[in-house]
Design a protein around this motif. Structure first.
Motif, short mmCIF file in Angstrom:
data_model
loop_
_atom_site.label_atom_id
_atom_site.label_comp_id
_atom_site.label_asym_id
_atom_site.label_seq_id
_atom_site.Cartn_x
_atom_site.Cartn_y
_atom_site.Cartn_z
N SER A 41 -15.65 -24.28 8.41
CA SER A 41 -16.37 -25.53 8.30
C SER A 41 -17.80 -25.30 8.69
O SER A 41 -18.09 -24.46 9.53
CB SER A 41 -15.76 -26.59 9.22
N GLU A 258 -14.84 -23.27 17.59
CA GLU A 258 -14.29 -24.63 17.71
C GLU A 258 -13.85 -24.91 19.15
O GLU A 258 -14.06 -26.00 19.68
CB GLU A 258 -13.10 -24.80 16.77
N ALA A 291 -14.00 -22.66 12.63
CA ALA A 291 -12.83 -23.50 12.82
C ALA A 291 -11.65 -22.68 13.33
O ALA A 291 -11.47 -21.52 12.97
CB ALA A 291 -12.46 -24.19 11.51
#
Length: 317
Positions: A41, A258, A291
């Motif tokens: 992402s 993340e 991510a």
């Protein structure tokens, strides 16, 4: 700054000082480093024409050649540099606190093969095959060592730094001192100035105090000496670091994990916020979220780093 010490496993510090308690007590103060699923992402941070866009297609390249060891002298100590030949820009991979060049053992040959670039990894003083240097760890000394090595190797321009964790500090001071050497940098969950507010630095100092005293009672090993050296002067060094700025003319991609290096929500949020603020500092900076990754992005999500490096090379032409 370090990750957790687990029985029968070697210490794999990620953020020496910040998570020193984890190394000494075995209680995780940082996100665990466990393999995770694939997924990617991009954050809504700023992007630049130099760094944004689809992943660059790898240029045709010959099969990667094995890295050769080059020992470099800087003052009274020797440093180990591992060089895989290739074209410029050269990719200089710098591991986080407590890690040596072996941290990149899988990624270095992959980057060499996919990009055809020269790839350099090295052991900072006291790590791997490099000599120990007595006294407190100082980022200025680390910058001097890196500069001496690259100078000896003849790599004084067209350099892309790929810097993990504590190496983000080395990258920041190196870029400030030698902006014309750099084509860009990929900061892999890098330790950046924006994170070290007075409040956060004081919190880290307080958390580390008892653990540092406990470490002093442990047998003196290369590893414990490195931890103590990094903790020595931690507060003043990072309060000064908070005032340092990345040079405007050097493109940078900040990859943030993340999970971040922290389990505590406030610290994790400050880490994310600092990365966002860094990217807002200039239009030639990107923010990418790895991510499903711990702080150990090179092992959990190597594809994110490879893509970011490919984009940086594409922007460099």
């Amino acid at each position: 700054m370090t990750e957790t010490v687990r029985k029968n496993r070697r210490l794999r510090p990620a953020l020496v000082g910040m998570c020193l308690a984890a190394a000494l007590t075995g209680i995780s103060a940082c996100a665990d480093s466990t393999p995770s699923d694939s997924g990617n992402s991009k954050s809504p941070g700023r992007s630049s024409h130099r760094n944004s866009g689809a992943p660059a297609a790898a240029k045709p390249s010959t099969p990667a050649v094995a890295a050769s060891l080059r020992m470099v002298e800087n003052g009274d100590h020797s440093l180990a540099f591992h060089v895989t030949p290739g074209r410029l820009p050269a990719l200089v991979l710098d591991a986080g606190g407590g890690e040596d060049s072996s941290y990149w053992k899988k990624m270095a040959p992959e980057l060499a093969k996919k990009t055809g670039s020269m790839v350099v990894t090295y052991d900072r003083a006291g790590m791997g095959k490099s000599d120990e240097v007595p006294g407190a760890w100082k980022v200025e000394n680390a910058v001097s060592d890196l500069k001496a090595g690259l100078t000896k190797l003849g790599i004084t321009h067209d350099v892309i730094l790929v810097s993990h964790s504590q190496a983000g500090e080395v990258a920041t001071y190196f870029a400030k001192e030698n902006p014309n050497w750099l084509t860009g940098a990929v900061l892999v969950d890098g330790s950046i100035p924006e994170f070290y507010t007075d409040e956060e630095t004081a919190k880290i100092e307080a958390a580390n105090k008892a653990q540092v005293e406990a470490l002093k009672d442990q047998p003196s090993t290369r590893q414990t000496r490195q931890l103590l050296a990094t903790a020595d002067g931690y507060g003043p060094m990072h309060r000064a670091y908070h005032q340092v700025s990345w040079p405007q003319g050097v493109p940078a991609t900040a990859i943030v994990s993340e999970k971040t290096p922290f389990e505590t929500p406030d610290d994790a949020q400050l880490w994310r916020y600092a990365q966002q603020e860094f990217v807002k500092g200039a239009p030639n900076r990107d923010l990418v979220t790895a991510a499903k990754s711990s702080h150990d992005i090179a092992h959990d999500r190597p594809d994110v780093i490879v893509t970011a490096v490919g984009q940086m090379l594409k922007a460099a032409g």
